[in-house]
Design an enzyme around this catalytic site. Structure first.
Site, PDB file in Angstrom:
ATOM      1  N   ASP A   1       2.102   2.400   3.547  1.00  0.00           N
ATOM      2  CA  ASP A   1       1.348   3.632   3.299  1.00  0.00           C
ATOM      3  C   ASP A   1       1.331   4.534   4.529  1.00  0.00           C
ATOM      4  O   ASP A   1       1.535   5.740   4.418  1.00  0.00           O
ATOM      5  CB  ASP A   1      -0.082   3.252   2.896  1.00  0.00           C
ATOM      6  CG  ASP A   1      -0.972   4.452   2.669  1.00  0.00           C
ATOM      7  OD1 ASP A   1      -0.715   5.198   1.709  1.00  0.00           O
ATOM      8  OD2 ASP A   1      -1.920   4.644   3.455  1.00  0.00           O
TER       9      ASP A   1
ATOM     10  N   HIS B   1       2.757   8.247   4.587  1.00  0.00           N
ATOM     11  CA  HIS B   1       1.965   9.436   4.945  1.00  0.00           C
ATOM     12  C   HIS B   1       2.752  10.301   5.933  1.00  0.00           C
ATOM     13  O   HIS B   1       2.706  11.522   5.876  1.00  0.00           O
ATOM     14  CB  HIS B   1       0.640   9.020   5.594  1.00  0.00           C
ATOM     15  CG  HIS B   1      -0.462   8.768   4.622  1.00  0.00           C
ATOM     16  ND1 HIS B   1      -1.109   9.780   3.934  1.00  0.00           N
ATOM     17  CD2 HIS B   1      -1.042   7.617   4.215  1.00  0.00           C
ATOM     18  CE1 HIS B   1      -2.043   9.254   3.147  1.00  0.00           C
ATOM     19  NE2 HIS B   1      -2.027   7.941   3.292  1.00  0.00           N
TER      20      HIS B   1
ATOM     21  N   THR C   1      -8.013  -1.848   2.060  1.00  0.00           N
ATOM     22  CA  THR C   1      -7.494  -2.789   1.058  1.00  0.00           C
ATOM     23  C   THR C   1      -8.027  -4.210   1.262  1.00  0.00           C
ATOM     24  O   THR C   1      -8.567  -4.796   0.317  1.00  0.00           O
ATOM     25  CB  THR C   1      -5.957  -2.748   1.018  1.00  0.00           C
ATOM     26  OG1 THR C   1      -5.551  -1.398   0.796  1.00  0.00           O
ATOM     27  CG2 THR C   1      -5.409  -3.616  -0.086  1.00  0.00           C
TER      28      THR C   1
ATOM     29  N   SER D   1      -7.334   4.378  -1.077  1.00  0.00           N
ATOM     30  CA  SER D   1      -7.096   2.933  -1.117  1.00  0.00           C
ATOM     31  C   SER D   1      -8.363   2.131  -1.381  1.00  0.00           C
ATOM     32  O   SER D   1      -8.276   1.005  -1.886  1.00  0.00           O
ATOM     33  CB  SER D   1      -6.462   2.465   0.198  1.00  0.00           C
ATOM     34  OG  SER D   1      -5.177   3.015   0.350  1.00  0.00           O
TER      35      SER D   1
ATOM     36  N   HIS E   1      -9.710  -2.730   7.251  1.00  0.00           N
ATOM     37  CA  HIS E   1      -9.248  -1.526   6.559  1.00  0.00           C
ATOM     38  C   HIS E   1      -9.496  -1.649   5.056  1.00  0.00           C
ATOM     39  O   HIS E   1      -9.831  -2.715   4.554  1.00  0.00           O
ATOM     40  CB  HIS E   1      -7.770  -1.284   6.860  1.00  0.00           C
ATOM     41  CG  HIS E   1      -7.422   0.157   6.976  1.00  0.00           C
ATOM     42  ND1 HIS E   1      -6.719   0.827   6.001  1.00  0.00           N
ATOM     43  CD2 HIS E   1      -7.713   1.067   7.929  1.00  0.00           C
ATOM     44  CE1 HIS E   1      -6.579   2.095   6.372  1.00  0.00           C
ATOM     45  NE2 HIS E   1      -7.166   2.267   7.532  1.00  0.00           N
TER      46      HIS E   1
ATOM     47  N   GLU F   1      -1.409  -7.831   2.108  1.00  0.00           N
ATOM     48  CA  GLU F   1      -1.144  -6.394   2.022  1.00  0.00           C
ATOM     49  C   GLU F   1      -0.085  -5.922   3.010  1.00  0.00           C
ATOM     50  O   GLU F   1      -0.210  -6.158   4.220  1.00  0.00           O
ATOM     51  CB  GLU F   1      -2.434  -5.590   2.303  1.00  0.00           C
ATOM     52  CG  GLU F   1      -2.218  -4.095   2.091  1.00  0.00           C
ATOM     53  CD  GLU F   1      -3.173  -3.189   2.860  1.00  0.00           C
ATOM     54  OE1 GLU F   1      -3.806  -3.641   3.833  1.00  0.00           O
ATOM     55  OE2 GLU F   1      -3.254  -2.005   2.488  1.00  0.00           O
TER      56      GLU F   1
ATOM     57  N   ASP G   1       0.850  -1.194   0.000  1.00  0.00           N
ATOM     58  CA  ASP G   1       0.000   0.000   0.000  1.00  0.00           C
ATOM     59  C   ASP G   1       0.885   1.243   0.000  1.00  0.00           C
ATOM     60  O   ASP G   1       1.714   1.411   0.881  1.00  0.00           O
ATOM     61  CB  ASP G   1      -0.923  -0.009   1.223  1.00  0.00           C
ATOM     62  CG  ASP G   1      -2.123   0.898   1.027  1.00  0.00           C
ATOM     63  OD1 ASP G   1      -1.939   2.056   0.629  1.00  0.00           O
ATOM     64  OD2 ASP G   1      -3.252   0.439   1.287  1.00  0.00           O
TER      65      ASP G   1
HETATM   66 ZN   LIG Z   1      -3.562   2.719  -0.305  1.00  0.00          ZN
END
Ligand SMILES: [Zn+2]
Length: 480
Positions: free
Chosen positions: A350, A354, A177, A113, A175, A345, A30
């Site tokens: 990710d 961020h 994904t 996502s 979440h 995943e 991700d």
């Molecule tokens: Zn994502």
């Protein structure tokens, strides 16, 4: 024998035949852009990462529908439904390594996502925050729920063929994904609705974080059912989070509940036994941690055995790695004689991106790349029935996060020289950058870039997986 003669001999003995994929393994980093993988390779100072060792390499667009604007409820729900997104290679680059002609272009209107995961899972673009929802036509009331249509996902198609299915993540199981591979709902933060759909689905394996009774450091906390019960906007849900959690603990849908690290390791160790008895056919694995396996931790528990820590802070010792979860999942799913589909995943790549946090990003992508290695080893293992003529392995990202810039150093210098965003001013959001595809096995050749600028779209990943399980592909004349 010359190389040319060797190839001619192989061609003569390899008549092409159609193979279907009995096993499809999709790994999603991700937020993992091309320069993220480059940074990993430079940090490790190796010729190739594990994902780069897969035979075919390509790259793809990630845009969603309605990629402009922030409409809907407080800019957080159900955007203007009908605008089509796009990607212009003249502005964003024809390859992921071409420095963007207009760097700011890729910062605008990037997918989230949920929309990106849906495109990978079902082959259609949808709108921001939506999970497998058919986009509404223009003018449709934004807040009217329950009249929308849904796309079936690759999990639905795999189940229809009798295959086992699973989703695994380093972030909460509900979440965006992992949710995108089974849940159908307009809003990704309807965690109660999503959790309920996942728990009562036919998924054989669900693994991830999101434990109500442990915090980000793996310490006991007062119960928090955020990822089990929160809903916002229109939703269908008739059970509270605690009730759902209790049902999972008590083996809902026949899934054996595990939460101890030693139990994950027992499933993963490859001896075909669990607690000395037969392996479970279904598992719900909930790591004893809140938001992420490791990325959100803020302690040092002093465990000196952690060999891959990057940031100088020991890992939470009681939490399994994504690599262990991956091995455990493969051991459980391989028992189904009809094969399986699984999505794994690296979700916190990710989260770290961020935060523009290079050390945590490297930790996460290292664990993800080790998970890729575990998958490759599983396919190469001659004892479990899998091989490259009946298995498709795809490694992709759902989008890039952080606008990570190229680096020209190796080892620890990668951390010192990190640079996020245009002019290193930082970028804490997703981008529209092209993201890499690494693949091997049945139909994988379709994902390769044949020339610079041979850009695929994220919806194509679904189509190749679908073809691999439904009809198959000719095997390459040259052996894989
Ligand atoms: Zn994502």
């Amino acid at each position: 024998m010359t190389n040319r003669e060797r190839i001619a001999e192989r061609v003569a003995f390899h008549k092409p035949e159609i193979n279907k994929a009995k096993y499809v393994i999709l790994l999603i980093g991700d937020g993992m852009g091309y320069w993220h993988v480059d940074a990993l390779r430079r940090y490790l100072n190796v010729a190739r990462t594990n994902m780069e060792s897969l035979r075919y390499f390509g790259y793809m667009t990630t845009f969603m529908r309605n990629s402009t604007g922030e409409g809907g409820l407080s800019g957080e729900y159900w955007d203007a439904p009908s605008e089509l997104g796009s990607y212009d290679p003249n502005l964003g680059g024809y390859t992921p390594w071409q420095i963007q002609p207009v760097p700011a272009y890729v910062d605008e209107g990037a997918t989230d996502s949920a929309a990106a995961g849906s495109a990978l899972a079902n082959g259609h673009k949808t709108v921001k925050y939506a999970l497998n929802v058919v986009p509404k036509p223009e003018g449709y009331p934004a807040d009217e729920a329950f009249t929308v249509k849904y796309y079936p996902t690759i999990v639905d198609f795999a189940e229809a063929k009798g295959m086992a299915t699973g989703v695994v993540t380093s972030v909460p199981f509900s979440h965006a994904t992992p949710a995108a591979f089974i849940a159908k709902t307009q809003y990704r933060k309807n965690y109660g609705e999503i959790a309920r759909q996942m728990i009562f689905s036919n998924l054989d394996v669900i693994m991830g974080a999101g434990h109500p009774y442990y915090d980000d450091n793996g310490k006991p906390r007062e119960a928090n059912f955020y990822y089990w019960s929160t809903n916002k906007g229109p939703y269908i849900n008739d059970e509270d989070g605690e009730t759902l959690y209790e049902k999972v603990v008590n083996g809902a849908r026949g899934r054996v509940f595990v939460e101890e690290k030693s139990d994950f390791e027992d499933l993963a160790d490859g001896d075909g036994l669990f607690h000395g008895g037969p392996m479970p056919k279904r598992v719900f694995g909930l790591a004893q941690v809140a938001n992420t396996l490791q990325a959100n931790r803020n302690i040092d528990d002093g465990d000196p055995s952690d060999d891959w820590k990057v940031g100088g802070q020991a890992f939470i010792s009681k939490v399994p790695s994504l690599e262990t979860m991956t091995k455990a999942t493969l051991e459980v799913l391989e028992q189904d004689e009809d094969g399986f589909f699984v999505m794994i995943e690296g979700g916190a790549i990710d989260w770290a991106s961020h935060a523009n946090n290079m050390t945590r990003m490297l930790e996460e992508i290292i664990d993800f790349d080790k998970s890729v290695k575990a998958v490759i080893d599983w396919v190469n293992d001659p004892t479990n029935g899998s091989n490259w003529n009946n298995t498709l392995v795809v490694v992709v990202a759902d989008h890039e996060t952080g606008h990570l810039q190229p680096l020209n150093v190796t080892g620890d210098e990668v951390i010192k020289e990190q640079c996020w965003g245009v002019n290193c001013e930082g970028w804490h959001h997703h981008t529209n950058s092209l993201v890499p595809i690494y693949a091997q096995g049945v139909c994988a050749r379709a994902l390769a870039a044949k020339y610079d600028g041979d850009i695929k779209d994220n919806t194509y990943i679904f189509k190749v997986m679908y073809q691999a399980i439904q009809r198959g592909c000719y095997t390459p004349i040259l052996p894989e």
